[in-house]
Write a protein that holds these residues in place. Sequence first.
Motif, PDB file in Angstrom:
ATOM      1  N   LEU A   1       0.948  -1.208   0.089  1.00 14.30           N
ATOM      2  CA  LEU A   1      -0.103  -0.124   0.075  1.00 14.30           C
ATOM      3  C   LEU A   1       0.870   1.169  -0.007  1.00 14.30           C
ATOM      4  CD1 LEU A   1      -2.751  -1.099   2.841  1.00 14.30           C
ATOM      5  CD2 LEU A   1      -2.579  -1.374   0.231  1.00 14.30           C
ATOM      6  N   ALA A   2       2.062   1.295  -0.689  1.00 17.65           N
ATOM      7  CA  ALA A   2       2.919   2.234  -0.891  1.00 17.65           C
ATOM      8  C   ALA A   2       2.509   3.635  -0.969  1.00 17.65           C
ATOM      9  CB  ALA A   2       4.043   1.705  -1.679  1.00 17.65           C
ATOM     10  N   ASP A   3       1.497   3.824  -1.749  1.00 21.26           N
ATOM     11  CA  ASP A   3       0.840   4.973  -2.030  1.00 21.26           C
ATOM     12  C   ASP A   3      -0.061   5.564  -1.281  1.00 21.26           C
ATOM     13  OD1 ASP A   3       2.788   5.321  -4.496  1.00 21.26           O
ATOM     14  OD2 ASP A   3       1.429   4.338  -5.600  1.00 21.26           O
ATOM     15  N   TRP A   4      -0.504   4.689  -0.476  1.00 22.04           N
ATOM     16  CA  TRP A   4      -1.513   5.290   0.474  1.00 22.04           C
ATOM     17  C   TRP A   4      -0.876   6.016   1.516  1.00 22.04           C
ATOM     18  CZ3 TRP A   4      -6.415   2.318   2.110  1.00 22.04           C
ATOM     19  CH2 TRP A   4      -6.965   1.606   1.271  1.00 22.04           C
ATOM     20  N   HIS A   5      -1.838   7.022   2.266  1.00 22.23           N
ATOM     21  CA  HIS A   5      -1.355   7.845   3.440  1.00 22.23           C
ATOM     22  C   HIS A   5      -1.536   7.133   4.807  1.00 22.23           C
ATOM     23  CE1 HIS A   5       0.520  11.850   4.393  1.00 22.23           C
ATOM     24  NE2 HIS A   5      -0.033  11.506   5.606  1.00 22.23           N
ATOM     25  N   ILE A   6      -0.536   7.165   5.772  1.00 19.41           N
ATOM     26  CA  ILE A   6      -1.020   6.513   7.028  1.00 19.41           C
ATOM     27  C   ILE A   6      -0.707   7.632   8.164  1.00 19.41           C
ATOM     28  CG2 ILE A   6       1.622   5.859   7.043  1.00 19.41           C
ATOM     29  CD1 ILE A   6       0.284   3.481   8.564  1.00 19.41           C
ATOM     30  N   TRP A   7      -1.478   7.499   9.164  1.00 18.20           N
ATOM     31  CA  TRP A   7      -1.168   8.295  10.334  1.00 18.20           C
ATOM     32  C   TRP A   7      -1.265   7.312  11.608  1.00 18.20           C
ATOM     33  CZ3 TRP A   7      -4.430   9.558   6.467  1.00 18.20           C
ATOM     34  CH2 TRP A   7      -4.369  10.933   5.886  1.00 18.20           C
ATOM     35  N   TRP A   8       0.077   6.961  12.032  1.00 15.66           N
ATOM     36  CA  TRP A   8       0.284   5.856  13.161  1.00 15.66           C
ATOM     37  C   TRP A   8       0.512   6.392  14.270  1.00 15.66           C
ATOM     38  CZ3 TRP A   8       4.505   4.437  15.791  1.00 15.66           C
ATOM     39  CH2 TRP A   8       4.841   3.387  16.294  1.00 15.66           C
ATOM     40  N   GLY A   9       0.022   5.758  15.539  1.00 20.25           N
ATOM     41  CA  GLY A   9       0.566   5.967  16.813  1.00 20.25           C
ATOM     42  C   GLY A   9       0.949   4.884  17.738  1.00 20.25           C
TER      43      GLY A   9
ATOM     44  N   ASP B   1       1.167   6.713  26.912  1.00 19.77           N
ATOM     45  CA  ASP B   1       2.065   6.116  27.620  1.00 19.77           C
ATOM     46  C   ASP B   1       3.302   7.068  27.331  1.00 19.77           C
ATOM     47  OD1 ASP B   1       3.144   4.040  29.560  1.00 19.77           O
ATOM     48  OD2 ASP B   1       4.586   3.862  28.157  1.00 19.77           O
ATOM     49  N   ALA B   2       4.374   7.039  28.300  1.00 20.42           N
ATOM     50  CA  ALA B   2       5.565   7.797  28.142  1.00 20.42           C
ATOM     51  C   ALA B   2       6.376   7.349  26.873  1.00 20.42           C
ATOM     52  CB  ALA B   2       6.297   7.538  29.615  1.00 20.42           C
ATOM     53  N   GLY B   3       6.079   6.334  26.328  1.00 21.36           N
ATOM     54  CA  GLY B   3       6.754   6.081  25.122  1.00 21.36           C
ATOM     55  C   GLY B   3       6.064   6.391  24.155  1.00 21.36           C
ATOM     56  N   GLU B   4       4.788   7.061  23.813  1.00 22.54           N
ATOM     57  CA  GLU B   4       4.112   7.418  23.045  1.00 22.54           C
ATOM     58  C   GLU B   4       4.958   7.778  21.735  1.00 22.54           C
ATOM     59  OE1 GLU B   4      -0.010   9.580  23.439  1.00 22.54           O
ATOM     60  OE2 GLU B   4       1.363  11.128  21.980  1.00 22.54           O
ATOM     61  N   THR B   5       4.660   7.209  20.466  1.00 22.83           N
ATOM     62  CA  THR B   5       5.428   7.655  19.218  1.00 22.83           C
ATOM     63  C   THR B   5       4.287   7.853  18.079  1.00 22.83           C
ATOM     64  OG1 THR B   5       7.203   6.320  19.968  1.00 22.83           O
ATOM     65  CG2 THR B   5       7.189   7.123  17.723  1.00 22.83           C
ATOM     66  N   LEU B   6       4.592   8.827  17.432  1.00 24.45           N
ATOM     67  CA  LEU B   6       3.573   9.257  16.059  1.00 24.45           C
ATOM     68  C   LEU B   6       4.373   9.421  14.799  1.00 24.45           C
ATOM     69  CD1 LEU B   6       1.496  12.219  17.986  1.00 24.45           C
ATOM     70  CD2 LEU B   6       0.998   9.976  17.550  1.00 24.45           C
ATOM     71  N   VAL B   7       3.802   9.019  13.925  1.00 24.99           N
ATOM     72  CA  VAL B   7       4.644   9.051  12.253  1.00 24.99           C
ATOM     73  C   VAL B   7       3.423   9.168  11.469  1.00 24.99           C
ATOM     74  CG1 VAL B   7       5.716   7.523  10.706  1.00 24.99           C
ATOM     75  CG2 VAL B   7       6.485   7.592  13.111  1.00 24.99           C
ATOM     76  N   SER B   8       3.740   9.987  10.618  1.00 24.34           N
ATOM     77  CA  SER B   8       2.657   9.962   9.468  1.00 24.34           C
ATOM     78  C   SER B   8       3.362  10.342   8.091  1.00 24.34           C
ATOM     79  CB  SER B   8       1.714  11.391   9.724  1.00 24.34           C
ATOM     80  OG  SER B   8       2.238  12.602   9.652  1.00 24.34           O
ATOM     81  N   GLY B   9       2.911  10.046   7.010  1.00 20.74           N
ATOM     82  CA  GLY B   9       3.315  10.182   5.778  1.00 20.74           C
ATOM     83  C   GLY B   9       3.019   9.084   4.663  1.00 20.74           C
TER      84      GLY B   9
END
Length: 253
Positions: free
Chosen positions: A201-209, A214-222
Motif C-alpha cells: 500500500l505504498a501510495d496510501w497515506h498513514i497516520w500511526w501511533g 504512555d511515556a513511550g508514545e510515538t507518532l508517525v505520518s506520511g
Amino acid sequence: MWVVGIGSGGLDQITVEAVHALQAADYALAAVKSAPAGAEGLPTDPLFARREVLLGRHAPNVELVGVPDPERERSSSSTSTHGDYRGVVLDWHEARAAAWEQAMAERPGDVAIPVWGDPAFYDSTLRILERIRERGRLDLDVQVLPGISALQVLAARHRLVLHEIGGTVTVTTGRRLQEVVAGGVDNVLVMLNSDLPIDDLADWHIWWGGNLGDAGETLVSGRVGEVLPALRAHRERLRDEHGWVMDVYLLRR
C-alpha cells in the motif's frame, strides 16, 4: 461488577465516572500474562503493572488481583484462517472464564475490571463475563463504563477527522486488512497488529501511533512507502524498551 474503560495508557485518560467505579469496588481484577521474550528487568506483565499504577493514582485503597492468563495457541498453522483463529480464541475465552470465575468465587464482593481503551473495541471481557453468567454459579450484575479508545487518541494526536466529508471509516484488525482493502474501502482504521501488513500500500497515506498515552508514545505520518521502515523500527524499539507495544493507525487511499 463494573467493566471500566481506562483509556489507551495515559493515567488521566479516564473519566470521572470510571474513577468513581474503581473507588467503589471491593477489589479489581485483571489477567497476568507471562513475560514477553527479551524483557529482562521488566515486570512479568508490564500491562498489569500499568494498571497497578493507575489504581494507585485514582483508587489507592483498592487491590488489583491478578489471575494468571491461560496460554493461547498462536502458531500460524492453527490460526491461518478466520475460522481457525476464531476457534482458538473461543477456546481461550472458555479457559479464561473458568479462571476468572474461580478467582471471583474465592473473593466475594463488588469487582472492577479495568479494560484497556474502551470495552466495545476489540476486547473480550464482556464475552467472557457472559460465559460466566451462563454457567450460573455466580450472580453477576454487570455494568459497563466506556473509556477513551485508542482510535480517539490517535485522531486527537494527529489532529484528524477520521473520515472525509460525508465519507465512511472502516475499523478492522491487522489480520483482516488485506481482505478489507480488496473489498474496495479507501479509509481504514487498523488495530491489533502483530506486524504492519502494508507493504503493498505504498501510495496510501498513514497516520500511526504507538503506545498512545504512555511515556513511550510515538507518532508517525506520511506516505506508506516512505515511512514504513521507520514505523517497523519504532514498533521494535517500543517493545524492547517497554515490554509491550500497542499501535493503531489510519490508512487513506
